[in-house]
Every structure is written in structure tokens, then in C-alpha cells.
Design a protein around this motif. Structure first.
Motif, short mmCIF file in Angstrom:
data_model
loop_
_atom_site.label_atom_id
_atom_site.label_comp_id
_atom_site.label_asym_id
_atom_site.label_seq_id
_atom_site.Cartn_x
_atom_site.Cartn_y
_atom_site.Cartn_z
N ASP A 104 0.87 -1.16 0.00
CA ASP A 104 0.00 0.00 0.00
C ASP A 104 0.91 1.22 0.00
N LEU A 105 0.96 1.95 -1.11
CA LEU A 105 1.87 3.06 -1.28
C LEU A 105 1.27 4.36 -0.77
N SER A 106 2.12 5.27 -0.37
CA SER A 106 1.65 6.62 -0.08
C SER A 106 1.19 7.27 -1.39
N HIS A 107 0.40 8.33 -1.25
CA HIS A 107 -0.09 9.02 -2.45
C HIS A 107 1.07 9.53 -3.30
N ALA A 108 2.12 10.09 -2.66
CA ALA A 108 3.27 10.61 -3.40
C ALA A 108 3.96 9.51 -4.19
N ALA A 109 4.10 8.33 -3.60
CA ALA A 109 4.73 7.21 -4.29
C ALA A 109 3.90 6.77 -5.48
N ALA A 110 2.57 6.75 -5.31
CA ALA A 110 1.68 6.38 -6.41
C ALA A 110 1.79 7.39 -7.56
N ILE A 111 1.90 8.67 -7.23
CA ILE A 111 2.08 9.69 -8.26
C ILE A 111 3.39 9.47 -9.02
N ALA A 112 4.46 9.14 -8.28
CA ALA A 112 5.75 8.89 -8.92
C ALA A 112 5.68 7.72 -9.89
N LEU A 113 4.84 6.73 -9.58
CA LEU A 113 4.67 5.56 -10.45
C LEU A 113 3.59 5.77 -11.51
N ASN A 114 2.94 6.94 -11.47
CA ASN A 114 1.81 7.23 -12.35
C ASN A 114 0.69 6.19 -12.19
N SER A 115 0.48 5.79 -10.93
CA SER A 115 -0.56 4.80 -10.64
C SER A 115 -1.67 5.37 -9.78
N ASP A 116 -1.63 6.68 -9.53
CA ASP A 116 -2.62 7.27 -8.62
C ASP A 116 -4.02 7.28 -9.20
N GLU A 117 -4.14 7.37 -10.52
CA GLU A 117 -5.47 7.39 -11.11
C GLU A 117 -6.07 6.00 -11.27
N VAL A 118 -5.26 5.04 -11.71
CA VAL A 118 -5.79 3.67 -11.87
C VAL A 118 -5.95 2.99 -10.52
N GLY A 119 -5.15 3.37 -9.54
CA GLY A 119 -5.34 2.88 -8.17
C GLY A 119 -4.57 1.63 -7.81
N VAL A 120 -4.65 0.60 -8.65
CA VAL A 120 -4.00 -0.69 -8.38
C VAL A 120 -3.20 -1.09 -9.61
N VAL A 121 -1.91 -1.43 -9.40
CA VAL A 121 -1.04 -1.79 -10.53
C VAL A 121 -0.15 -2.96 -10.17
N PRO A 122 0.28 -3.73 -11.17
CA PRO A 122 1.28 -4.78 -10.92
C PRO A 122 2.65 -4.13 -10.72
N ILE A 123 3.39 -4.62 -9.74
CA ILE A 123 4.69 -4.03 -9.44
C ILE A 123 5.76 -5.10 -9.22
N THR A 124 7.00 -4.69 -9.35
CA THR A 124 8.14 -5.46 -8.88
C THR A 124 8.85 -4.61 -7.83
N ALA A 125 9.02 -5.16 -6.63
CA ALA A 125 9.69 -4.44 -5.55
C ALA A 125 11.00 -5.12 -5.25
N THR A 126 12.09 -4.39 -5.35
CA THR A 126 13.42 -4.90 -5.06
C THR A 126 13.88 -4.37 -3.70
N VAL A 127 14.31 -5.28 -2.83
CA VAL A 127 14.79 -4.87 -1.52
C VAL A 127 16.16 -4.22 -1.67
N LEU A 128 16.33 -3.08 -0.99
CA LEU A 128 17.60 -2.36 -1.00
C LEU A 128 18.26 -2.49 0.38
N SER A 129 19.56 -2.56 0.40
CA SER A 129 20.28 -2.68 1.68
C SER A 129 21.29 -1.56 1.82
N PRO A 130 21.62 -1.18 3.07
CA PRO A 130 22.60 -0.10 3.29
C PRO A 130 23.97 -0.48 2.74
N LEU A 131 24.69 0.50 2.19
CA LEU A 131 26.05 0.26 1.71
C LEU A 131 27.01 0.04 2.86
#
Length: 278
Positions: free
Chosen positions: A250-277
Motif C-alpha cells: 500500500d503506497l503513499s499518495h506521493a509514491a503512487a504519483i511517482a509511479l503514475n498509478s494514482d489514477e488507476v489505483g492498483v497496478v502490478p509491481i516489482t519491488a526490489t529490496v535495497l540494503s545499506p552500503l
């Protein structure tokens, strides 16, 4: 025009010739302001004298740095008439202008070393080891987006390629990509939950880049990519959910805007885990 709204163009010659050992001295709003060059590189005075010798040879600087008061608490810093970032007060504007005038017009200036970094809750624009500006997290709703915009304003003004949002986020948070990926469905939540307490104890801010996940540890960073258009953003897990259907995030509104998914509401995604350097 009032004196406080006067545009002050800081030429390199005036910076060097004003007062010795000061590098910047002028009368602004009926006050005598005097800035010692050691404020710019306090840990290495030898760098200061080296820069002065090099810069004083230039009569026509490539980059003219200026600052202008938009209000008593907003001073705009510009490079060759392009607005770059703003600071809160006159002393900060004078010091930022002086730093940029010296650094940008140095013979060994490398624009690709202008980078974003987050240190102790402050969002920083830096060149090598020198801080150019700071954005306290409390000052803006989405500090990582704000920092990315200011960094790219600066990079473009001096001829460097702008950073993508994800590149800037990975750099500022010092993150590396792992092999752990999640394919699934992402929705978003916003106004109704604004200001409410999240499962991590934070207040929900819909304009920040955050997300809810059923089980990932809080403060896990994910690079989330919209499979439908390839757009990506880095989010930080600070809440639990979603609890509808087979959704994974469940993304914040700002994150959805960045993905251009705020209007469609639900989208397929790939999430990659990031780790500290580090």
C-alpha cells in the motif's frame, strides 16, 4: 524597490578584493556583514588560500552566483540567472553564494561530484566533502523529492546530467540493490489517513515516499517499479497492510504519483529490496 529585495550579484573579483582576510563584505539592509573564508572550509585553511590564488586570475567567471530575497525567510540562490535552491536567511544566502562562486569556478571543478546525502535527519546537497545546502526534514513534506529537485537544478545549471529519482534516492540513503524481489500488486492510500499514526508509531504523511507491507521490517527500503510503464520510486516501509485481496503493498499518495498509478489505483509491481552500503 526596497533594499532587502535588491539582487546581489557576487562576482569573483569583488569576493577577492573586498576586505582582507574576508572574502565577502558589503552593506546589506543597513548592516555590515563580514564573512571569513574559513567558514567555507573550516578544516583546511590551505584550501582557501589555494582557491583564492586560482580564482583571482579569472576576470570573467563562467558561473555568476546571485541571491535575492523573496521574503524575510526565503532567499533564492541562482546560477547564471537560473534559480537553484533557497535558504532561510541572509547569512545563509551569503555563505552559500560564496561557496558556489569558489567551487564552481575552480579549475578542477567536476560537476558530476554534486550529490545528495541524508545525514542525521538533514537532507544535504554536497560537492565532494563540502555541504552546499541543507534541508531539515521538518521544513518540507517530501524531503527526498525536494533534495532531488535542488540537486538536479544545480547539476543541470553546470552541465551535468540530472539524476533520476531512484538514482538520487539510492545515493542519498546510501543503498544498494539486493537479489530479493517481490512481484505483486500495489494500491495506495492517502487523504483519509493523513496524520494518523502508522503501525511503526510515525504519523502518516501522504506526501512522503513510504509504504505499508504485511511483514517486512520497518525502515526497509524498496525500489518499486510499475510493470505497466517502467516508472520507479524508492519507498520506506513504515506501516502494515494492505488488507484487501492479494495486494502486496500500500503506497503513499506521493509514491503512487511517482509511479503514475494514482489514477488507476492498483497496478502490478516489482519491488526490489535495497540494503545499506555500510
Amino acid at each position: 524597490m526596497s533594499r532587502i529585495s535588491t539582487l546581489w550579484a557576487i562576482s569573483l573579483i569583488s569576493l577577492i578584493s573586498s576586505v582582507s582576510p574576508s572574502i565577502f563584505a558589503t552593506e546589506i539592509v543597513d548592516n555590515k556583514i563580514n564573512y571569513d573564508l574559513n567558514e567555507i572550509y573550516p578544516d583546511n585553511p590551505s584550501i582557501n588560500s589555494h582557491l583564492i590564488r586560482n580564482i583571482s586570475k579569472e576576470t570573467q567567471p563562467k558561473y555568476v552566483i546571485e541571491f535575492q530575497a523573496k521574503s524575510s525567510s526565503k532567499w533564492i540562490i541562482s546560477i547564471n540567472r537560473q534559480s537553484i535552491f533557497w535558504v532561510k536567511d541572509l547569512p545563509s544566502a551569503a555563505i552559500a553564494t560564496t561557496k558556489l562562486a569558489i567551487i564552481l569556478n575552480s579549475p578542477d571543478f567536476d560537476p558530476n561530484q554534486i550529490e545528495p546525502l541524508v545525514v542525521g535527519g538533514e537532507y544535504i546537497g554536497k560537492y565532494k566533502d563540502t555541504v552546499l545546502f541543507r534541508i531539515p526534514k521538518s521544513d518540507v513534506l517530501n524531503p527526498s523529492l525536494n533534495l532531488t529537485q535542488w540537486i538536479n537544478n544545480l547539476r543541470v545549471a553546470v552541465g551535468a546530467e540530472p539524476m533520476t529519482l531512484v538514482e538520487a534516492q539510492k545515493q542519498m540513503y546510501q543503498l544498494a540493490v539486493t537479489n530479493e524481489k517481490i512481484d505483486g500488486i500495489a494500491s495506495w492510500y492517502g487523504p483519509y489517513f493523513q496524520g494518523r499514526q502508522t503501525a511503526s508509531g510515525e504519523q502518516f504523511e501522504q506526501q512522503d515516499f513510504t509504504a505499508a507491507h504485511p511483514s517486512l521490517p520497518f525502515d526497509t527500503y524498496l525500489k518499486v517499479t510499475n510493470q505497466q510503464n517502467g516508472r520507479s520510486v524508492v519507498v520506506r516501509i513504515n506501516d502494515r497492510g494492505p488488507y484487501v485481496g492479494e495486494r502486496n503493498l500500500d503506497l503513499s499518495h506521493a509514491a503512487a504519483i511517482a509511479l503514475n498509478s494514482d489514477e488507476v489505483g492498483v497496478v502490478p509491481i516489482t519491488a526490489t529490496v535495497l540494503s545499506p552500503l555500510r
